[in-house]
Design a protein around this motif. Structure first.
Motif, PDB file in Angstrom:
ATOM      1  N   VAL A 136      -4.789   1.361   7.731  1.00  0.00           N
ATOM      2  CA  VAL A 136      -5.323   1.413   6.467  1.00  0.00           C
ATOM      3  C   VAL A 136      -6.700   1.785   6.348  1.00  0.00           C
ATOM      4  CG1 VAL A 136      -3.729  -0.592   5.508  1.00  0.00           C
ATOM      5  CG2 VAL A 136      -6.138  -1.021   6.071  1.00  0.00           C
ATOM      6  N   LEU A 192      -3.110   3.084   2.212  1.00  0.00           N
ATOM      7  CA  LEU A 192      -2.385   3.402   3.602  1.00  0.00           C
ATOM      8  C   LEU A 192      -2.811   4.666   4.197  1.00  0.00           C
ATOM      9  CD1 LEU A 192      -0.028   1.587   4.907  1.00  0.00           C
ATOM     10  CD2 LEU A 192       1.306   2.888   3.615  1.00  0.00           C
ATOM     11  N   LEU A 252       0.879  -1.177   0.034  1.00  0.00           N
ATOM     12  CA  LEU A 252      -0.012   0.166  -0.084  1.00  0.00           C
ATOM     13  C   LEU A 252       0.878   1.472   0.014  1.00  0.00           C
ATOM     14  CD1 LEU A 252      -2.833  -1.018   2.515  1.00  0.00           C
ATOM     15  CD2 LEU A 252      -3.103  -0.833  -0.133  1.00  0.00           C
TER      16      LEU A 252
END
Length: 130
Positions: free
Chosen positions: A55, A64, A14
């Motif tokens: 997240v 993220l 991410l």
């Protein structure tokens, strides 16, 4: 943070950019497959990672958070510090064999020398002598 290897890998993925919405299994699987991440494991980890505020779902995908980015990059920083410490220990272990080289390596590892400075110092004489 006490995260599993799979959770750390998902944070790393991410950090490169968002992935598809986990509710769209095909898109989510496609985005994670490139990095070899297990889709079922990632989907199972999401409630914990969202609860930890690492997240979040935004704009139709998994992203993220700022906290997640801070945690991820702090872990990378700590790993790099550990490797540099090991490099310095390696130089210490072989200092008797190559004192100037060991000193230059330690100085690069601790930031008191740049690589060009260390190389210039080694060029002043035989690289493996005091």
């Amino acid at each position: 943070m006490d995260l599993t290897e799979a959770q750390w890998r998902l944070l790393a993925r991410l950090a490169e950019g968002p992935v598809g919405d986990p509710s769209d299994r095909a898109a989510f699987a496609r985005d994670l497959a490139v990095d070899g991440l297990d889709v079922d494991r990632a989907r199972a980890d999401l409630p914990t990672l969202r609860w930890m505020k690492l997240v979040d779902l935004a704009e139709g995908g998994l992203v993220l958070t700022d906290l997640g980015a801070a945690v991820h990059f702090r872990a990378l920083f700590e790993a790099a510090q550990e490797r540099l410490g090991e490099v310095a220990l390696l130089a210490d272990a072989r200092e008797a064999v190559a004192p100037r080289f060991a000193r230059a390596v330690r100085r690069v590892a601790d930031g008191t020398y740049s690589l060009p400075e260390a190389l210039a110092d080694l060029d002043k004489g035989p690289p493996f002598t005091g």
